[in-house]
Design an enzyme around this catalytic site. Structure first.
Site, PDB file in Angstrom:
ATOM      1  N   LYS A  27      51.441 -22.034  85.432  1.00 26.98           N
ATOM      2  CA  LYS A  27      50.016 -21.726  85.541  1.00 26.98           C
ATOM      3  C   LYS A  27      49.581 -20.732  84.471  1.00 26.98           C
ATOM      4  O   LYS A  27      48.571 -20.931  83.784  1.00 26.98           O
ATOM      5  CB  LYS A  27      49.709 -21.172  86.930  1.00 26.98           C
ATOM      6  CG  LYS A  27      48.225 -20.989  87.229  1.00 26.98           C
ATOM      7  CD  LYS A  27      48.004 -20.623  88.687  1.00 26.98           C
ATOM      8  CE  LYS A  27      48.438 -21.731  89.604  1.00 26.98           C
ATOM      9  NZ  LYS A  27      48.193 -21.422  91.029  1.00 26.98           N
ATOM     10  N   ARG A  96      47.555 -15.185  92.163  1.00 21.89           N
ATOM     11  CA  ARG A  96      48.150 -16.509  92.389  1.00 21.89           C
ATOM     12  C   ARG A  96      49.560 -16.566  91.822  1.00 21.89           C
ATOM     13  O   ARG A  96      49.838 -15.991  90.765  1.00 21.89           O
ATOM     14  CB  ARG A  96      47.319 -17.604  91.714  1.00 21.89           C
ATOM     15  CG  ARG A  96      45.900 -17.752  92.232  1.00 21.89           C
ATOM     16  CD  ARG A  96      45.147 -18.788  91.405  1.00 21.89           C
ATOM     17  NE  ARG A  96      43.771 -18.955  91.827  1.00 21.89           N
ATOM     18  CZ  ARG A  96      43.348 -19.886  92.672  1.00 21.89           C
ATOM     19  NH1 ARG A  96      44.214 -20.737  93.190  1.00 21.89           N
ATOM     20  NH2 ARG A  96      42.077 -19.984  93.002  1.00 21.89           N
ATOM     21  N   GLY A 105      51.508 -25.509  96.742  1.00 28.45           N
ATOM     22  CA  GLY A 105      51.357 -24.969  98.076  1.00 28.45           C
ATOM     23  C   GLY A 105      52.565 -24.244  98.624  1.00 28.45           C
ATOM     24  O   GLY A 105      52.540 -23.758  99.749  1.00 28.45           O
ATOM     25  N   MET A 107      54.092 -21.457  97.394  1.00 30.02           N
ATOM     26  CA  MET A 107      54.050 -19.998  97.297  1.00 30.02           C
ATOM     27  C   MET A 107      52.622 -19.514  97.506  1.00 30.02           C
ATOM     28  O   MET A 107      51.759 -20.287  97.914  1.00 30.02           O
ATOM     29  CB  MET A 107      54.662 -19.561  95.969  1.00 30.02           C
ATOM     30  CG  MET A 107      56.158 -19.870  95.909  1.00 30.02           C
ATOM     31  SD  MET A 107      56.923 -19.333  94.383  1.00 30.02           S
ATOM     32  CE  MET A 107      56.068 -20.356  93.192  1.00 30.02           C
ATOM     33  N   ARG A 359      47.578 -28.573  84.317  1.00 31.90           N
ATOM     34  CA  ARG A 359      49.018 -28.823  84.215  1.00 31.90           C
ATOM     35  C   ARG A 359      49.219 -30.312  84.006  1.00 31.90           C
ATOM     36  O   ARG A 359      48.331 -31.111  84.309  1.00 31.90           O
ATOM     37  CB  ARG A 359      49.752 -28.368  85.480  1.00 31.90           C
ATOM     38  CG  ARG A 359      49.297 -29.066  86.738  1.00 31.90           C
ATOM     39  CD  ARG A 359      49.861 -28.431  87.991  1.00 31.90           C
ATOM     40  NE  ARG A 359      49.276 -29.006  89.199  1.00 31.90           N
ATOM     41  CZ  ARG A 359      49.277 -28.423  90.384  1.00 31.90           C
ATOM     42  NH1 ARG A 359      49.830 -27.238  90.528  1.00 31.90           N
ATOM     43  NH2 ARG A 359      48.733 -28.995  91.422  1.00 31.90           N
ATOM     44  N   HIS A 475      46.832 -31.021 100.079  1.00 30.01           N
ATOM     45  CA  HIS A 475      48.236 -30.630 100.111  1.00 30.01           C
ATOM     46  C   HIS A 475      49.128 -31.822 100.442  1.00 30.01           C
ATOM     47  O   HIS A 475      50.151 -32.070  99.785  1.00 30.01           O
ATOM     48  CB  HIS A 475      48.440 -29.512 101.143  1.00 30.01           C
ATOM     49  CG  HIS A 475      49.872 -29.123 101.339  1.00 30.01           C
ATOM     50  ND1 HIS A 475      50.675 -29.725 102.290  1.00 30.01           N
ATOM     51  CD2 HIS A 475      50.654 -28.217 100.703  1.00 30.01           C
ATOM     52  CE1 HIS A 475      51.893 -29.200 102.235  1.00 30.01           C
ATOM     53  NE2 HIS A 475      51.900 -28.283 101.288  1.00 30.01           N
ATOM     54  N   ARG A 598      86.363 -54.754  95.798  1.00 27.92           N
ATOM     55  CA  ARG A 598      87.256 -54.225  96.831  1.00 27.92           C
ATOM     56  C   ARG A 598      87.901 -55.375  97.593  1.00 27.92           C
ATOM     57  O   ARG A 598      87.237 -56.034  98.409  1.00 27.92           O
ATOM     58  CB  ARG A 598      86.458 -53.321  97.775  1.00 27.92           C
ATOM     59  CG  ARG A 598      85.968 -52.048  97.109  1.00 27.92           C
ATOM     60  CD  ARG A 598      84.789 -51.442  97.822  1.00 27.92           C
ATOM     61  NE  ARG A 598      83.595 -52.232  97.583  1.00 27.92           N
ATOM     62  CZ  ARG A 598      82.353 -51.734  97.583  1.00 27.92           C
ATOM     63  NH1 ARG A 598      82.161 -50.446  97.803  1.00 27.92           N
ATOM     64  NH2 ARG A 598      81.313 -52.520  97.375  1.00 27.92           N
ATOM     65  N   ARG A 653      90.160 -54.054  92.449  1.00 27.95           N
ATOM     66  CA  ARG A 653      91.031 -53.034  93.026  1.00 27.95           C
ATOM     67  C   ARG A 653      91.955 -53.685  94.049  1.00 27.95           C
ATOM     68  O   ARG A 653      91.486 -54.341  94.983  1.00 27.95           O
ATOM     69  CB  ARG A 653      90.195 -51.934  93.704  1.00 27.95           C
ATOM     70  CG  ARG A 653      91.055 -50.811  94.279  1.00 27.95           C
ATOM     71  CD  ARG A 653      90.202 -49.721  94.891  1.00 27.95           C
ATOM     72  NE  ARG A 653      89.581 -50.139  96.147  1.00 27.95           N
ATOM     73  CZ  ARG A 653      88.710 -49.387  96.835  1.00 27.95           C
ATOM     74  NH1 ARG A 653      88.359 -48.202  96.382  1.00 27.95           N
ATOM     75  NH2 ARG A 653      88.184 -49.835  97.956  1.00 27.95           N
ATOM     76  N   GLU A 783      91.623 -41.032  91.416  1.00 27.15           N
ATOM     77  CA  GLU A 783      90.954 -40.507  92.604  1.00 27.15           C
ATOM     78  C   GLU A 783      91.763 -39.409  93.273  1.00 27.15           C
ATOM     79  O   GLU A 783      91.305 -38.803  94.236  1.00 27.15           O
ATOM     80  CB  GLU A 783      90.687 -41.635  93.602  1.00 27.15           C
ATOM     81  CG  GLU A 783      91.917 -42.464  93.935  1.00 27.15           C
ATOM     82  CD  GLU A 783      91.593 -43.737  94.690  1.00 27.15           C
ATOM     83  OE1 GLU A 783      90.636 -43.721  95.490  1.00 27.15           O
ATOM     84  OE2 GLU A 783      92.287 -44.739  94.476  1.00 27.15           O
ATOM     85  N   SER A 802      89.466 -45.899  85.908  1.00 24.79           N
ATOM     86  CA  SER A 802      88.188 -45.937  86.604  1.00 24.79           C
ATOM     87  C   SER A 802      88.188 -44.795  87.609  1.00 24.79           C
ATOM     88  O   SER A 802      89.082 -44.719  88.455  1.00 24.79           O
ATOM     89  CB  SER A 802      87.988 -47.274  87.322  1.00 24.79           C
ATOM     90  OG  SER A 802      86.740 -47.281  88.003  1.00 24.79           O
ATOM     91  N   GLY A 804      87.399 -42.937  90.740  1.00 23.67           N
ATOM     92  CA  GLY A 804      86.912 -43.140  92.101  1.00 23.67           C
ATOM     93  C   GLY A 804      86.364 -41.827  92.622  1.00 23.67           C
ATOM     94  O   GLY A 804      87.071 -41.056  93.279  1.00 23.67           O
ATOM     95  N   ASN A 806      84.310 -40.930  94.908  1.00 22.58           N
ATOM     96  CA  ASN A 806      84.190 -40.644  96.341  1.00 22.58           C
ATOM     97  C   ASN A 806      85.440 -39.918  96.841  1.00 22.58           C
ATOM     98  O   ASN A 806      85.375 -38.837  97.441  1.00 22.58           O
ATOM     99  CB  ASN A 806      83.976 -41.932  97.134  1.00 22.58           C
ATOM    100  CG  ASN A 806      82.691 -42.638  96.761  1.00 22.58           C
ATOM    101  OD1 ASN A 806      81.820 -42.049  96.138  1.00 22.58           O
ATOM    102  ND2 ASN A 806      82.578 -43.889  97.132  1.00 22.58           N
ATOM    103  N   CYS A 870      83.511 -45.791  89.320  1.00 20.37           N
ATOM    104  CA  CYS A 870      83.113 -46.808  90.296  1.00 20.37           C
ATOM    105  C   CYS A 870      82.723 -46.211  91.646  1.00 20.37           C
ATOM    106  O   CYS A 870      82.501 -46.942  92.601  1.00 20.37           O
ATOM    107  CB  CYS A 870      84.218 -47.841  90.483  1.00 20.37           C
ATOM    108  SG  CYS A 870      85.775 -47.165  91.091  1.00 20.37           S
ATOM    109  N   TYR A 890      81.459 -46.895  80.844  1.00 16.41           N
ATOM    110  CA  TYR A 890      80.552 -47.577  81.756  1.00 16.41           C
ATOM    111  C   TYR A 890      80.482 -46.838  83.083  1.00 16.41           C
ATOM    112  O   TYR A 890      81.343 -46.023  83.415  1.00 16.41           O
ATOM    113  CB  TYR A 890      80.986 -49.029  82.001  1.00 16.41           C
ATOM    114  CG  TYR A 890      82.274 -49.188  82.778  1.00 16.41           C
ATOM    115  CD1 TYR A 890      82.286 -49.198  84.170  1.00 16.41           C
ATOM    116  CD2 TYR A 890      83.495 -49.326  82.125  1.00 16.41           C
ATOM    117  CE1 TYR A 890      83.462 -49.335  84.900  1.00 16.41           C
ATOM    118  CE2 TYR A 890      84.693 -49.471  82.834  1.00 16.41           C
ATOM    119  CZ  TYR A 890      84.656 -49.470  84.216  1.00 16.41           C
ATOM    120  OH  TYR A 890      85.821 -49.599  84.928  1.00 16.41           O
TER     121      TYR A 890
END
Length: 918
Positions: A27, A96, A105, A107, A359, A475, A598, A653, A783, A802, A804, A806, A870, A890
């Site tokens: 601002k 402000r 909205g 602050m 803005r 808002h 999988r 896999r 992994e 690759s 993994g 997760n 992956c 990739y």
């Protein structure tokens, strides 16, 4: 920056510019920019984010700040010809917040600072024309010599209300109830019907409320009001709703907010005054034109709060053509200057236009793409910049479905389409209830008269927001657009009764729990659940909409930007797919191969019986027979996938989870056997199965007999899968097709594991492939943390890695996703330990470092090593940028997220190389 300059905490508007947002906040930087452009900006000054950071770190104002504020305040008083709170001719200021990133909205703002019991009388005389220059520098209206008591007392009650709530934490509803009571006593629903005497009485009521809750009288010293308001803005940076918003929008927590102190200009001086918000283009669709809201005889907060329904901005032309024409000229100048959609707040004080803020405006996902394309056509930006201005999260929003109305279903109500999308859910009337039901997995629509910053939790939890008040700049509308939530605002046909948990419309009552559907594009509200159809963007990706032959600005813009992203990106984008159908859809979405197939998903359904035979095999012959039965089924699966991918790489896999996951649960099986025994039934087979399950049962299967360990312990299992893959590839090739299989060995932690599997696999491949020309790569999934840390060794035996992510995240953090996400992640997010779940976006410092180490050491050992990812992070926008940075080849993700990954890979490329347009 010198040591002396770092102690400078206050800047006049003329000292800044739009590039100083880190220091002056968005601002303040934009007020400075407009000042330097010669636009009509009320005078003022900005207190820097550095002052806020110092205050929050120490709990007190930094040395020198008070003196700098005093010096700049005196300069402002000289410029205005008034003193702060002078009883005869008071200068009033607004205080402000203004952070680096827009947080609408979240602050605090306090208007009319400087009013007290004495100066309110002087303000009335000033406003009525009996005193000195106005904020515009001219003379007040000489015909109003009787003063303007109503305006002055209205301004005073607003100060007490905003100051009480913002600075002293007086419950806002206490003031609202008092205002409602005053209107009831007057027999009206409109604030404007309250006269000066009504408002004078309301001020006394407000002062009593203030004293009851704070234990002190409302402060009469103007400078005390100013100092306390500044301190409250600093502290609002760490308000609960601001913290929540930052987490939602991934805004860093250490930035702090600037504070803007600006001479007040008044839109509530009468019918020739008003306030409004304007957009240089439609923030909902991107269409060019005049968009915005105007409210006569009002202050700015009345518009964004949605407590009074606005009129379209075009109405201003009829009300005040001079100001309207000037505003349009300024809007054109600002859009050309910022080269983007601008969001503008303005006030008209007795025919004089003042610019209060500008803005780069928040916009819907559709508008972001359309506007980027328009600005390229207009020569304001290039395609790199257009690509930079959109993102994968917006593209994902555009792929959400829309309502399908098979016949002319009449809406029960109609409001303003404030944020596009189609959302259905159970009606709730409080944020707390929205959060509660969403936690139970229920879709909800949050219904309010108007929202305020305290509703943020509920807005995040809800599928959509419906309000009876407000417009496109309320808002609810602004925050919903920023979050990509469907929103309908200003549906004034509905009468919302929050205490009774219902709303009424057209003689119908809708209670909490009833289902409604809202369309954020048309503004229509329907009773019940409305079916949905795929979005036009999904139809484009599926190939049923040709951008060259459809009159659809959004589809054309998406096509243009996606084409540029594909041309710019270095990262290839593959998909995670286990069936031919998934593979086909992913290809339509632009996938360049399969990064994760999988195989365990191929053992489900009617094939479970064959898996049971494998597990229960008592002899080598039994096991061989079971594997032989599985072989042709696996082979046919791979044939379908290879055909669909038509020569693109397919990473398969080998089976990963423990075998007992394919069997009935131990507890269920034990009960079944016990019941059958009680009945005297033959349970020999079931007992054998139960014994096998008990033998294989693990307390923590994630860290047990799975992946490569399973392949080494169960003779012939991996060999069967390798043979099925190779035979399928050869079959497709001999039929005139092409296949490019890559065999991935999961859960490797030591190179010796991979070497053992690879040796057996290569013998089978050589036997099957012969002279067919099929090439099969063998690599591993990284992994296990140890694999990442010994990547140089493992690369000697792997043709590709690759990641993994997760499991790498689970093992890196030391927790099981299934157990912990619902148990304590919410608390970690609440405490700020996580800015976002590490399963949603890659943990760069920890898991990301493991990936970086593995990539560098793997390629050092084998320069041509192919690297991919992956895990689910392959489709996360922020994670895609990280994978680009560390040099992966990739990413792979679910079919639906392939376009998102393509777009973000292109954005990552241009952000690495830069663009001449920026």
């Amino acid at each position: 920056m010198t040591a002396h300059e770092t102690d400078k905490y206050v800047y006049d508007f003329a000292e800044g510019n739009k590039d100083l947002k880190d220091l002056l906040g968005g601002k303040g930087a934009n007020l400075a920019e407009m000042t330097n452009l010669g636009l009509p900006v009320p005078p003022g000054f900005t207190i820097t984010t550095g002052a806020c950071q110092a205050y929050l770190a120490t709990g007190r104002e930094p040395d020198g700040l008070a003196g700098q504020i005093e010096a700049h305040l005196q300069a402002l008083e000289r410029e205005m010809g008034r003193r702060l709170g002078d009883p005869d001719d008071p200068l009033l200021v607004s205080v402000r917040s203004g952070a680096r990133f827009s947080m609408p909205g979240m602050m605090e703002t306090v208007l009319n600072v400087g009013l007290n019991d004495r100066s309110v009388v002087g303000l009335a005389r000033q406003a009525g024309g009996s005193a000195g220059p106005t904020a515009s520098g001219g003379s007040a209206d000489p015909t109003a010599s009787g003063g303007n008591d109503r305006f002055a007392w209205d301004s005073y009650r607003r100060l007490i209300q905003m100051f009480g709530k913002t600075v002293c934490e007086v419950p806002g509803e206490e003031f609202e109830h008092a205002l409602d009571e005053a209107k009831r006593a007057k027999g009206t629903h409109d604030d404007l019907d309250l006269d000066a005497d009504d408002l004078r009485g309301l001020v006394e009521t407000y002062k009593k409320i203030f004293a009851e809750h704070t234990g002190r009288e409302f402060p009469q010293e103007p400078r005390e009001q100013l100092d306390l308001a500044i301190r409250a803005v600093f502290e609002s940076w760490n308000a609960e709703r601001a913290i929540l918003y930052r987490r939602q929008e991934r805004i860093p927590a250490d930035l702090g907010t600037a504070v803007n102190v600006v001479a007040m200009v008044f839109g509530n001086l009468g019918p020739d005054s008003g306030t409004g918000v304007a957009f240089t283009r439609d923030p909902g669709s991107g269409a060019q034109g005049i968009y915005g809201d105007y409210l006569a005889n009002a202050q700015g907060e009345d518009v964004v709060a949605g407590i009074r329904n606005t009129v379209p901005l075009q109405e201003l032309e009829r009300l005040d053509k001079t100001s309207y024409d000037q505003l349009l000229d300024i809007m054109a100048r600002l859009e050309g200057h910022y080269q983007d959609l601008c969001d503008i707040e303005f006030t008209i004080e007795r025919g004089k236009l003042w610019m209060l803020q500008t803005r780069v405006g928040k916009r819907t996902a559709a508008a972001a793409f359309v506007i980027a394309g328009q600005l390229v056509d207009e020569g304001l930006i290039d395609l790199d910049e257009a690509l930079h201005r959109v993102n994968g999260a917006q593209l994902a929003q555009l792929m959400f479905p829309r309502f399908q109305l098979d016949h002319d279903v009449p809406p029960v109500a109609r409001g303003i389409g404030a944020s596009p999308g189609a959302a259905s859910g159970a009606v709730v009337f409080t944020s707390a209830r929205a959060v509660e039901l969403a936690a139970e997995g229920k879709a909800v629509i949050l219904v309010r008269r108007e929202t305020n910053p305290d509703d943020l939790n509920g807005m995040i939890a809800a599928q959509g927001i419906l309000t009876s008040r407000g417009g496109k700049t309320s808002h609810a509308a602004v925050v919903a657009r920023g979050m990509g939530k469907t929103c309908v605002s200003g549906a004034d046909e509905i009468e919302v009764n929050v205490p009774a948990k219902r709303f009424t419309v057209g003689g119908r009552t809708v209670s909490e729990g009833d289902v409604v559907s809202i369309d954020g594009t048309t503004g229509k509200v329907y009773l019940g659940e409305v079916p949905v159809v795929p979005s036009e963007v999904v139809q484009y990706f599926e190939g049923s909409l040709d951008p060259a032959h459809v009159d659809n600005a959004l589809v054309r813009a998406v096509h243009r930007i996606m084409t540029h992203a594909d041309a710019r990106r270095r990262l290839a984008v593959r998909t995670n797919a286990d069936t031919g159908a998934d593979a086909a859809r992913a290809r339509r979405f632009g996938a360049e191969g399969i990064g994760l197939c999988r195989t365990e998903h191929m053992f489900l359904g009617d094939r479970r019986e064959l898996v049971e035979r494998l597990i229960l095999a008592a002899t080598d012959t039994d096991r061989t027979d079971a594997l032989a039965a599985l072989l042709p089924l696996q082979r046919q699966d791979f044939v379908e996938i290879f055909r669909e991918m038509a020569g693109l790489p397919v990473t398969v896999r080998l089976i990963d989870p423990p075998l007992h996951e394919f069997l009935p649960p131990l507890e269920q099986l034990a009960v079944n056997v016990a019941v059958a025994q009680e009945r005297g039934e033959d349970v020999a087979k079931e007992e054998a199965l139960l014994a096998a399950v008990r033998r294989m049962h693990e307390e923590n299967p994630m860290l047990g007999l799975r992946g490569v360990r399973l392949g080494l312990v169960i003779p012939g299992l991996f060999a069967m899968q390798v043979r099925a893959i190779a035979e399928a590839a050869v079959a497709v090739t001999r039929d005139g097709g092409a296949a490019c299989p890559e065999i991935m060995v999961p859960l490797v932690g030591a190179v010796q594991e991979l070497e053992t599997v690879r040796a057996e696999a290569e013998k089978i491949i050589a036997e099957v492939v012969g002279d067919s020309g099929v090439e099969v790569l063998i690599g591993t999934m990284i992994e296990v943390p140890r694999a990442a840390l010994t990547a140089g060794q493992i690369a000697e035996a792997a043709q590709f890695f690759s990641f993994g992510t997760n499991d790498l995240t689970q093992m890196g953090w030391g927790f099981s996703r299934d157990d912990v996400e619902g148990a304590f992640f919410w608390r970690y997010l609440e405490l700020g330990i996580f800015g976002i779940s590490p399963f949603e976006s890659i943990d760069r410092d920890g898991v990301g470092r493991l990936i970086r180490i593995a990539a560098e050491e793997g390629r050092a050992a084998r320069p041509g090593l192919k690297l991919g990812v992956c895990g689910e992070h392959g489709g996360d926008p922020d994670s895609v940028h990280f994978f680009h940075e560390v040099g992966l080849d990739y990413v792979s993700c679910s079919p639906f997220r392939v376009p998102v990954a393509r777009l973000e890979a292109g954005r990552a490329a241009i952000e690495t190389t830069g663009s001449d347009s920026r």
